[in-house]
Design an enzyme around this catalytic site. Structure first.
Site, short mmCIF file in Angstrom:
data_model
loop_
_atom_site.label_atom_id
_atom_site.label_comp_id
_atom_site.label_asym_id
_atom_site.label_seq_id
_atom_site.Cartn_x
_atom_site.Cartn_y
_atom_site.Cartn_z
N LYS A 251 -9.18 11.08 3.98
CA LYS A 251 -8.87 10.40 2.72
C LYS A 251 -10.17 9.87 2.10
O LYS A 251 -10.99 9.28 2.79
CB LYS A 251 -7.89 9.26 2.97
CG LYS A 251 -7.26 8.66 1.73
CD LYS A 251 -6.14 7.69 2.10
CE LYS A 251 -5.44 7.15 0.87
NZ LYS A 251 -4.31 6.25 1.20
N GLU A 337 11.99 2.10 5.65
CA GLU A 337 12.70 0.93 5.12
C GLU A 337 14.06 0.73 5.78
O GLU A 337 14.48 -0.41 6.01
CB GLU A 337 12.86 1.07 3.60
CG GLU A 337 11.57 0.96 2.81
CD GLU A 337 10.81 2.28 2.73
OE1 GLU A 337 9.72 2.30 2.12
OE2 GLU A 337 11.31 3.30 3.27
N ARG A 365 16.03 2.39 -0.74
CA ARG A 365 16.10 3.40 0.31
C ARG A 365 16.90 2.91 1.52
O ARG A 365 17.26 3.72 2.39
CB ARG A 365 14.69 3.79 0.75
CG ARG A 365 13.90 4.49 -0.35
CD ARG A 365 12.39 4.40 -0.11
NE ARG A 365 11.93 4.99 1.13
CZ ARG A 365 11.54 6.25 1.27
NH1 ARG A 365 11.58 7.07 0.24
NH2 ARG A 365 11.09 6.70 2.43
#
Length: 940
Positions: A251, A337, A365
């Site tokens: 990244k 979640e 979610r």
């Protein structure tokens, strides 16, 4: 530039393999340049530059479906698919989305912004392809962070069993937004050799993906085109069911500032490409996220049962702050979640106090877990719902629109919304105190409004709101952070002759039924305002009003909610303006509601909804409003000092003497918790004391210091200037003379401010009787509520008697007194009667009446509309209306309303000076950051 020649996948395929490295370098540079100008998600995109080039080189997009999970990494994809000419509009109004979007390009076959959706969508497309007899490829690119989400495994499980031709690419950069957590991350590390094996596998050489039915390829260096292109080509040409390619990337790759950053420049503002330095505006107030985190830390220090849970968002939710203080009580469960909610429920079942901090959009979610695992069992999980309402550049995928609607419908849930930082701090404490049911409190993205945060917040009474401002025509009932806009709207409505009550509901559930029904009974219109969708707070209020028969009569109700659309990304402020949830929109809604309330037509509407309301053939009464009138800057400052002190200390605040001379103001502050006393002996030791705008003698200040009172001095700066002038005269050896009225609080305070005697002069006749030698040096000062005209004759007599005399600069005379007296004189040239709104003990209000009478115009002082007598305006064609410097505008509005009940009215405003003066608050109350510094100094 090279990218000009390869701006689409079709053109890219014309390149030789040897050219691809140059394309990747150019794409990386263009991605950095583009994001530096707009801000956005950079690190993830830099990590997939080579992968993006390879994918579009090998596959036939858009015929081959390429689905990016989440979409943070899709900026290079946009640049390669014909959108380079619009990349400068990224995340701006009308511009490119920060995520993939079906309506934006045929190269975006599936919209994304939430994690772990790509494999399910790709499998659905693969099945649809086979049903239709197609032969195109379907590719899903998913990050290792998203593999912590259960939905990814549901899709892998289904895909492995279905044996459909599908390619899944795991972009393993060992990061999500924060460093990844959990066993899956550790497993991927072992596959790449980044970690030693945990134990022997059940099937030597097999991976979990192979066990699930996938052909596994990898790990592959995601920055080596000579590895990527052959691997992707092989996967394209294989016909062996689902394939998983494990690609290892970095990244932030290729940009040194991103590589060196802890979050690899996951999300950045505009920045300087050469240095990586981000342009950040100075914060005027702390963010709501930080306020939540610090409030939770305070509670956790008092209660070791408090724990905090996040789903891969420690920085975004503020739990990185909590985690630094309480690492053993902080749980990052990854992008999961559903698991986070039920995990919290399990902790609550064992007697702990879990705070589950999740963005509003991501809590969606886990709705079944909220309902079944938490609400149904009445488990006291506390949901800290960040990013409520519009979120700006992240657009509709991240907007917190629906949580009020989907939580307030659940039995037993407590649902709160913070109006400002102080309210948020109280709601954290309130949630910590709720042990018998679930609760939630929501708050927006970004900075607060600058509200002083109480040092020791107290829990709110469950289901009880508060009245912030009192009025009579329309009630604006706010839930959440639109309260500031409601208050602005009330100010604007007041200038239009509409008196507005502003209430902060605090709770969407349980509703404050008593407050709402009272407001319905006392106002012509009631408007609810919230940063949520239809079906939320306003709907619950409407249900309450309907059940109690309040919609059977003349009450006009309106509900202001987020529009019933997915609103595209823009600046937050502009989004609320488009949604008509700013002050202007609220004003328009209030006027529309009030206009609809009366069945009979009015002969004149104008700026005031109740103009010309009285019946009969009598000619309209002209009302001319003084300009300026009402509150001066000193009064505004004094009232705000009391209000901020009440918010900051959340404990009894004692005010010596009336803060200003107006009963409505005093009663309003008393209702909020202020205690008014005449002597400091009535104030407990160590308490908070406020000195009124009129000032106090020096002995009172010394007594307060000796008793260790926390003092905030609301003395008007112009009064303080008089005190300082008196001290200078004493230092110059002059005898000080004060022109003023005996017994007035300001005069009493000034007389006690210097060590030397001060002689009071009230009239011109007093000058002759002064026991001061004519040749003695003299300096005079004046009571601030007396104008130049009021004191002119006395000053002339003093100057005639004393040979060595000096006085203040005319610029030191109170501007408000002078302006209001000037306005009355101008009114008297145009009207038959003058009404002055003000208290009977207000010196400046009484003086306004005296001036009108002196020039031959009848004048009456009224404390409120109830004191108006109809005979005062019998035969009058016009009335001048003004207010003393301590009278709130709502009293003026009430007077207009009363006159409109007696006669048809036409209203205009005198063309007078607009006062722009503002006085600074004491530093300890001015801004939260400054207050914190002041507290630190006080404790050191």
């Amino acid at each position: 530039m090279l990218l000009d020649a390869v701006c689409t996948p079709e053109r890219l395929k014309l390149c030789s393999f040897e050219d691809l490295g140059g394309v990747a370098d150019a794409l990386r540079a263009e991605t950095i340049r583009a994001v530096s100008a707009t801000g956005g998600h950079l690190g993830a995109g830099l990590g997939v530059i080579e992968l993006t080039v390879a994918l579009h080189y090998v596959f036939d997009t858009p015929r081959d479906r390429l689905i990016w999970d989440v979409g943070h990494q899709a900026y290079p994809h946009k640049l390669m698919t014909g959108r380079r000419d619009r990349i400068h509009t990224l995340r701006t109004a009308g511009g490119l989305s920060g995520f993939t979007k079906r309506s934006e390009s045929e190269f975006d076959p599936f919209g994304a912004a939430h994690a772990a959706t790509s494999i399910s969508a790709a499998l659905g497309m693969a099945v649809a392809r086979d049903l239709a007899g197609g032969n195109n490829r379907v590719i899903a690119v998913i990050g290792d962070g998203s593999l912590s989400a259960g939905m990814a495994y549901e899709a892998l499980n289904n895909a492995g069993a279905a044996r459909k031709r599908l390619i899944v690419i795991v972009n393993d950069n060992r990061m999500s937004i924060a460093p990844p957590v959990g066993a899956v991350s550790n497993y991927l590390d072992r596959l790449t050799g980044a970690a030693p094996p945990a134990r022997e596998t059940a099937v030597p050489g097999a991976t979990i993906f192979e066990e699930m039915g996938f052909h596994y390829m990898g790990p592959i260096d995601g920055h080596a085109l000579d590895e990527l292109v052959p691997a992707l080509t092989a996967a394209r040409d294989l016909d062996i069911g689902p394939i998983l390619i494990h690609v290892v990337t970095q990244k932030g790759k290729g940009y040194a500032p991103a590589e060196a950053s802890a979050d690899c420049y996951h999300s950045v503002g505009k920045f300087d490409v050469a240095t990586g330095a981000q342009a950040k505006s100075s914060a005027k107030a702390p963010s709501y996220t930080k306020v939540f985190a610090e409030a939770l830390c305070r509670e956790a220090r008092k209660d070791e049962r408090i724990v905090a849970i996040t789903a891969a968002m420690p920085g975004g939710t503020g739990l990185d702050i909590f985690g630094a203080a309480f690492p053993d009580r902080t749980f990052d469960v990854g992008i999961a979640e559903q698991h986070a909610v039920t995990f919290a429920a399990g902790m609550a079942a064992e007697g702990y106090k879990p705070f589950c901090a999740i963005y509003s959009t991501f809590l969606q979610r886990a709705y079944d877990q909220v309902v079944h695992d938490v609400a149904l069992q009445s488990l006291p999980v506390r949901f800290a719902i960040d990013r409520a309402g519009f979120v700006g550049a992240d657009g509709p995928t991240h907007a917190g629109s629906f949580d009020i609607a989907y939580l307030a419908c659940l039995p037993g849930f407590v649902v709160m919304a913070a109006a400002d930082e102080a309210e948020l701090a109280r709601m954290v404490v309130t949630a910590a105190s709720i042990d018998d049911r679930p609760s939630a409190f929501r708050y927006p993205r970004g900075e607060g409004v600058g509200a002083a945060i109480p040092l020791s917040p107290r829990p709110l009474e469950i289901g009880k709101g508060r009245i912030v401002r009192s009025g009579h025509d329309v009630a604006l009932v706010s839930l959440g952070a639109r309260l500031a806009e409601c208050l602005k709207a009330a100010d604007q409505l007041a200038t239009l002759g509409v008196s507005a009550t502003v209430a902060d509901a605090r709770f969407a559930k349980p509703l404050d039924a008593d407050l709402i029904l009272q407001l319905a009974d006392e106002h012509d219109a009631l408007i609810t305002v919230e940063e949520g969708s239809v079906g939320g707070f306003g709907s619950h209020v409407a249900q309450l009003l309907q059940e109690h028969g309040r919609l059977d009569g003349q009450l006009r109700t309106r509900s202001m909610v987020l529009p019933d659309i997915f609103m595209e990304h823009d600046d937050q402020t502009k989004m609320y303006a488009k949604a008509k949830l700013d002050a202007a929109g609220i004003v328009a809604k209030a006027l529309e509601a009030l206009k609809a309330r009366a069945p009979a037509p009015r002969r004149a509407s104008g700026r005031f909804p109740f103009a010309a309301r009285a019946s009969g053939a009598e000619a309209p009464l002209r009302i001319i409003l003084a300009q300026p009138r009402g509150f001066c800057a000193g009064v505004v400052r004094a009232i705000e000092i009391v209000e901020r002190s009440l918010e900051r200390y959340d404990a009894p605040v004692y005010v010596r003497h009336e803060i200003v001379h107006n009963r409505r103001v005093v009663d309003g502050l008393r209702a909020k918790g202020a205690k008014f006393v005449e002597n400091l002996s009535e104030v407990p030791d160590g308490a908070v004391a406020i000195f009124s705008a009129h000032g106090v003698p020096k002995r009172v200040e010394e007594e307060a210091a000796g008793r260790q009172l926390t003092v905030h001095n609301a003395t008007c700066p112009l009064v303080t200037k008089v005190h300082n002038q008196a001290r200078r005269y004493v230092m110059q050896g002059r005898t000080v003379i004060l022109i003023g009225h005996a017994g007035h609080p300001e005069v009493e305070g000034t007389l006690g401010q210097v060590s030397a005697p001060i002689t009071l002069v009230q009239t011109e006749a007093d000058v002759a009787t002064l026991q001061i030698p004519d040749d003695e040096p003299v300096g005079y000062i004046t009571q601030t509520t007396l104008s130049v005209d009021d004191t002119r004759a006395i000053i002339a007599a003093l100057e005639k008697r004393f040979s060595d005399i000096t006085g203040p600069d005319t610029r030191d005379i109170c501007y408000a007194t002078q302006n209001r007296q000037w306005a009355v004189r101008e009114l008297c040239k145009q009207v038959d009667v003058v009404l002055v709104v003000g208290a009977s003990n207000s010196s400046n209000s009484n003086r306004l009446c005296e001036i009108a009478v002196q020039v031959g115009v009848p004048a009456y002082l009224v404390a409120d509309s109830g004191e108006i007598r109809p005979e005062w305006i019998n035969g009058a064609r016009s009335v001048g209306l003004t207010a003393g410097a301590s009278a709130p505008e709502e009293l003026v509005t009430e007077v207009i309303r009363r006159l409109a009940d007696l006669r048809p009215v036409q209203i205009s405003t005198l063309n007078g000076p607009e006062e722009m003066v503002e006085f600074k608050l004491p530093v300890e109350l001015a801004e939260p950051a400054l207050a914190a510094n002041a507290d630190a100094k006080a404790s050191s």
